[in-house]
Design an enzyme around this catalytic site. Structure first.
Site, PDB file in Angstrom:
ATOM      1  N   GLU A 244      23.353  30.413  10.296  1.00 43.93           N
ATOM      2  CA  GLU A 244      23.197  30.289   8.847  1.00 43.93           C
ATOM      3  C   GLU A 244      21.748  30.524   8.439  1.00 43.93           C
ATOM      4  O   GLU A 244      21.461  31.239   7.474  1.00 43.93           O
ATOM      5  CB  GLU A 244      23.664  28.895   8.406  1.00 43.93           C
ATOM      6  CG  GLU A 244      23.933  28.765   6.920  1.00 43.93           C
ATOM      7  CD  GLU A 244      25.261  29.360   6.509  1.00 43.93           C
ATOM      8  OE1 GLU A 244      25.466  29.559   5.301  1.00 43.93           O
ATOM      9  OE2 GLU A 244      26.095  29.638   7.387  1.00 43.93           O
TER      10      GLU A 244
ATOM     11  N   ASP B  64      16.404  27.526   8.998  1.00 41.67           N
ATOM     12  CA  ASP B  64      16.923  26.772  10.150  1.00 41.67           C
ATOM     13  C   ASP B  64      17.237  27.670  11.347  1.00 41.67           C
ATOM     14  O   ASP B  64      17.606  28.844  11.188  1.00 41.67           O
ATOM     15  CB  ASP B  64      18.191  26.007   9.758  1.00 41.67           C
ATOM     16  CG  ASP B  64      17.880  24.753   8.956  1.00 41.67           C
ATOM     17  OD1 ASP B  64      16.709  24.355   8.916  1.00 41.67           O
ATOM     18  OD2 ASP B  64      18.810  24.176   8.368  1.00 41.67           O
TER      19      ASP B  64
ATOM     20  N   HIS C   3      19.332  25.550  21.127  1.00 40.28           N
ATOM     21  CA  HIS C   3      19.046  24.246  20.538  1.00 40.28           C
ATOM     22  C   HIS C   3      19.021  23.182  21.623  1.00 40.28           C
ATOM     23  O   HIS C   3      19.538  23.366  22.714  1.00 40.28           O
ATOM     24  CB  HIS C   3      20.115  23.869  19.508  1.00 40.28           C
ATOM     25  CG  HIS C   3      20.275  24.879  18.433  1.00 40.28           C
ATOM     26  ND1 HIS C   3      21.418  24.977  17.687  1.00 40.28           N
ATOM     27  CD2 HIS C   3      19.455  25.853  17.982  1.00 40.28           C
ATOM     28  CE1 HIS C   3      21.293  25.963  16.808  1.00 40.28           C
ATOM     29  NE2 HIS C   3      20.111  26.499  16.976  1.00 40.28           N
TER      30      HIS C   3
ATOM     31  N   ASP D  63      19.607  28.604  13.332  1.00 36.26           N
ATOM     32  CA  ASP D  63      21.013  28.857  13.682  1.00 36.26           C
ATOM     33  C   ASP D  63      21.490  30.098  12.934  1.00 36.26           C
ATOM     34  O   ASP D  63      20.704  30.777  12.263  1.00 36.26           O
ATOM     35  CB  ASP D  63      21.891  27.637  13.365  1.00 36.26           C
ATOM     36  CG  ASP D  63      21.817  27.213  11.895  1.00 36.26           C
ATOM     37  OD1 ASP D  63      21.234  27.965  11.080  1.00 36.26           O
ATOM     38  OD2 ASP D  63      22.347  26.142  11.561  1.00 36.26           O
TER      39      ASP D  63
ATOM     40  N   GLU E 271      14.073  26.326   3.588  1.00 34.28           N
ATOM     41  CA  GLU E 271      15.205  26.134   2.674  1.00 34.28           C
ATOM     42  C   GLU E 271      14.986  25.047   1.630  1.00 34.28           C
ATOM     43  O   GLU E 271      15.468  25.149   0.506  1.00 34.28           O
ATOM     44  CB  GLU E 271      16.493  25.779   3.437  1.00 34.28           C
ATOM     45  CG  GLU E 271      17.020  26.863   4.333  1.00 34.28           C
ATOM     46  CD  GLU E 271      16.715  26.559   5.771  1.00 34.28           C
ATOM     47  OE1 GLU E 271      17.557  26.865   6.611  1.00 34.28           O
ATOM     48  OE2 GLU E 271      15.645  25.999   6.062  1.00 34.28           O
TER      49      GLU E 271
ATOM     50  N   ARG F 104      22.266  20.403  14.002  1.00 41.17           N
ATOM     51  CA  ARG F 104      23.507  21.172  14.167  1.00 41.17           C
ATOM     52  C   ARG F 104      23.469  21.859  15.531  1.00 41.17           C
ATOM     53  O   ARG F 104      22.885  22.923  15.680  1.00 41.17           O
ATOM     54  CB  ARG F 104      23.683  22.178  13.028  1.00 41.17           C
ATOM     55  CG  ARG F 104      23.934  21.497  11.695  1.00 41.17           C
ATOM     56  CD  ARG F 104      24.078  22.473  10.540  1.00 41.17           C
ATOM     57  NE  ARG F 104      24.310  21.751   9.296  1.00 41.17           N
ATOM     58  CZ  ARG F 104      23.356  21.252   8.514  1.00 41.17           C
ATOM     59  NH1 ARG F 104      22.090  21.419   8.856  1.00 41.17           N
ATOM     60  NH2 ARG F 104      23.648  20.592   7.411  1.00 41.17           N
TER      61      ARG F 104
ATOM     62  N   TYR G 204      16.699  19.283  15.542  1.00 38.75           N
ATOM     63  CA  TYR G 204      17.687  19.959  14.708  1.00 38.75           C
ATOM     64  C   TYR G 204      19.074  19.359  14.914  1.00 38.75           C
ATOM     65  O   TYR G 204      19.480  19.082  16.051  1.00 38.75           O
ATOM     66  CB  TYR G 204      17.706  21.463  15.002  1.00 38.75           C
ATOM     67  CG  TYR G 204      18.506  22.239  13.991  1.00 38.75           C
ATOM     68  CD1 TYR G 204      18.239  22.116  12.637  1.00 38.75           C
ATOM     69  CD2 TYR G 204      19.544  23.079  14.389  1.00 38.75           C
ATOM     70  CE1 TYR G 204      18.975  22.815  11.695  1.00 38.75           C
ATOM     71  CE2 TYR G 204      20.285  23.784  13.454  1.00 38.75           C
ATOM     72  CZ  TYR G 204      19.998  23.646  12.112  1.00 38.75           C
ATOM     73  OH  TYR G 204      20.736  24.334  11.188  1.00 38.75           O
TER      74      TYR G 204
END
Length: 711
Positions: free
Chosen positions: A104, A100, A364, A102, A27, A320, A318
């Protein structure tokens, strides 16, 4: 454009061969720079700069007549980047989508797959890593997989649901209240929680109660405080002065006898490593850091910092996550570090496993340092002040999480004075355990009392009756609101920071001394939401919706079914509100500043950068000026009002209202008094232990700030 959906997206072989060209898409440029260190020359790392496709801002972009199909477009301004990525992908033998780990990130990879037109002839794989380290990145290449469409659909469900709620209600608020407003699924619940608390506070009626403390001394002259408990072992609450006076008279002249002594010990367990929400809470409480800033700095630590002697490395895992889990490798490393740094007795006898409430993203880990040997002090010179403070908080919390409990020696005593009983207790820290690494408010104040024996007699030094009143519930802070949202199941780790930012940016809520207050505008919007969109702001309804959205992620629910169930009732509410809700007028707050162009009292308005003063005669009179709060003292140079101003970087300072004619400026708050030593002016310096100092550095006058001024 309608997308063809499949359960998984075709990928090529998982291995790589020497001589081939590989494209890795992440990203951000910072993440690309960090990963570039770990892979060979035949790997090209490029950044998508976040999402490459999204729903357009100018329209709902959800086809309600075609089973709620979303209409995605290339984000404006990303055409050139997309063309470059297409060329790079065409020239590569294999493409790795490394966004990432997750929902998103999975959705960004899926959008990239379609936007780059990576068809069946292109070898494409999805890779994820929980930390940006050489080991983790190389392992992800070997464990490449298909895009997980359950994760993609979970993100689509949230995006579509939030777009339908936000776009529709925001449009209604623009029509009925004023432009620039918004009403979101999570932000509306957060606003309601703050408004409900304000109503509780305003409706609160204080209740009187009393306490009675006996200051005593033993035969050796050692003192202790004993609290009133009751009458003959029956607990009694003192509700007024008359009852308290009766007890005082009843024990007047009586000796205090020790009737029971208990000694023991207790443990204080170590704290869990950080999740997203607990990191935000602790950063707010201990670093005074706003949630948005916390996440921005945490993202920098995750993506990579240029460390002297190492180059660019990812410092934390990570950021989140709502999981407390740590990997076996991380556990082994921290145990070895604790043994080496603190000693064997500081290692918890058993591995501490912290359990999360409800469903967690257990793919995670908790937020932790990628290398525990990389201590905060060892890399301090490579970090900014805020990066160091946040990294230190994360590092200390992680180390403490696997250390031994703290152990306290305890002593409790029961005493009798006539027919009335009292209690006294104390504790002392015997073994610090995890507090050696992390004691942010965890270490309790020690309260020692003398070691007594049953039958001992104590002398009364003083009886201290004190009147109290019950207090209303506290207003929410960033930390307590995040904690509440997490406990009730509203929102997810990635939503807390933007939710808090949005309700303040829309001026529904203001923050004063960390406390969140609803504004008049916020109360108006909240009333509209409660009256016309009761389900949206209903905590149970919203929490249940979150659970259903989570079910999509694990493949237990079809994402469009959630929208199908939600939309009909929602549309009825919208239609009802459009028909029945009258135009709401919210008047701007009038100031005592006179417009020098037309003579009207200027009003306080809110802009992109906060409050400003504007003439109510707009558009005939377009006068506007910055709004500054008064410091409450007069300028020591010209007698004008001292205003609290801010630099472009946001640092507060004190300046005269008559600037530029008067050039007074100070970083410290002036007191309005003259220095008795040199005649200069005095100012308040320091936060934790403020002192009154002379502004003339050559003078050197200083005195402690009086206690009454601190209240």
């Amino acid at each position: 454009m309608t997308e063809k959906k499949s359960k998984t997206t075709r990928t090529g072989a998982k291995g790589t061969k020497t001589g081939k060209k590989y494209l890795v898409i992440v990203e951000s440029p910072a993440k690309a720079a960090t990963i570039g260190k770990f892979l060979g020359a035949n790997y090209k790392i490029e950044a998508s700069m976040g999402h490459i496709r999204d729903l357009p801002k100018s329209q709902l972009a959800i086809d309600v007549e075609n089973d709620f199909e979303p209409k995605y477009i290339t984000i404006r301004g990303k055409g050139d980047l997309l063309s470059k990525l297409r060329r790079d992908a065409k020239n590569a033998d294999k493409v790795f989508l490394a966004t990432d780990p997750d929902r998103e990130g999975e959705a960004i990879s899926w959008h990239l797959l379609h936007a780059l037109k990576l068809g069946e002839d292109k070898d494409v794989s999805r890779i994820t890593f929980n930390e940006i380290t050489k080991t983790a990145v190389k392992r992800s290449i070997n464990e490449a997989r298909d895009i997980d469409m359950d994760l993609v659909d979970a993100q689509q469900a949230r995006r579509v649901l939030d777009r339908m709620v936000g776009y529709t209600i925001s449009d209604l608020l623009w029509q009925k209240v004023k432009k620039g407003l918004s009403g979101g699924r999570v932000q509306s619940v957060a606003l309601r929680i703050i408004c409900d608390r304000e109503e509780e506070i305003l409706a609160f009626i204080p209740t009187e109660y009393w306490s009675l403390t006996a200051k005593l001394s033993d035969k050796n002259g050692k003192s202790l405080d004993a609290r009133f408990y009751g009458k003959n072992e029956e607990k009694i609450e003192l509700s007024n002065g008359e009852e308290t006076d009766e007890v005082v008279k009843g024990i007047d002249g009586k000796e205090f006898l020790v009737t029971e002594v208990k000694t023991g010990s207790r443990q204080k367990k170590p704290v869990a490593p950080f999740t997203t929400s607990t990191l935000q809470q602790e950063a707010s409480k201990h670093l005074n850091m706003a949630t948005q800033k916390t996440m921005m700095i945490a993202q920098q630590l995750y993506e990579g910092i240029n460390i002297k002697g190492e180059g660019t490395v990812g410092l934390v895992s990570y950021i989140r996550t709502d999981s407390f889990r740590i990997s076996d490798e991380a556990y082994d490393a921290v145990v070895a570090f604790i043994k080496e740094e603190y000693g064997d007795k500081y290692v918890n006898p058993e591995r501490v496993v912290y359990k999360s409430k409800g469903k967690t993203q257990d793919a995670h880990e908790a937020i932790r340092p990628t290398e525990v040997l990389r201590t905060p002090d060892s890399i301090k010179e490579s970090l900014s002040k805020d990066q160091f403070r946040l990294y230190k908080l994360i590092w200390e919390r992680f180390v403490a999480s696997q250390m031994s409990p703290a152990v306290y020696d305890t002593l409790s005593v029961k005493l009798q004075a006539g027919e009335y009983s009292f209690r006294s207790s104390g504790s002392s820290l015997k073994f610090k355990g995890f507090l050696e690494a992390y004691n942010k408010g965890e270490e309790e104040d020690e309260k020692m009392i003398p070691l007594l024996e049953k039958g001992d007699s104590l002398k009364t030094i003083e009886l201290l009756p004190e009147q109290h009143f019950t207090q209303p519930p506290a207003r929410f802070t960033d930390a307590s609101l995040i904690k509440t949202l997490e406990e009730i199941g509203v929102g997810r780790p990635s939503t807390y920071a933007p939710t808090l930012t949005t309700i303040q940016a829309r001026h529904y809520v203001i923050k004063e001394a960390k406390n969140l207050y609803p504004t008049e505008l916020g109360e108006v919007v909240n009333d509209i939401m409660k009256n016309y969109f009761s389900d949206i702001v209903d905590i149970d309804f919203t929490a249940n919706m979150e659970k259903r959205l989570d079910e999509v992620e694990v493949g237990h629910e079809e994402w469009k079914q959630i929208i199908r169930d939600f939309y009909p009732g929602f549309k009825e509410c919208v239609d009802d509100a459009r028909e029945k809700l009258a135009k709401v007028e919210i008047k701007d707050e009038e100031s005592d500043v006179i417009c020098e162009k037309c003579g009207r009292n200027m009003v306080i308005k809110y802009g992109r950068y906060g409050k400003f003063l504007a003439c109510p005669g707009f558009p005939e009179c377009q006068n506007a000026k910055p709004f500054f709060e008064e410091a409450g003292v007069n300028c020591p140079e010209c007698g004008g009002k001292v205003l609290i101003k801010k630099t472009k970087k946001g640092r507060a300072y004190y300046g005269c209202e008559n600037n530029p004619e008067c050039g007074f400026m100070s970083w410290n708050k002036p007191t309005g008094e003259k220095c008795p030593a040199c005649g200069g002016f005095l100012e308040e310096k320091g936060r934790k232990n403020p002192k009154i100092v002379c502004s003339n550095e050559k003078c050197g006058y200083v005195k402690e700030k009086p206690v009454e001024e601190e209240k």
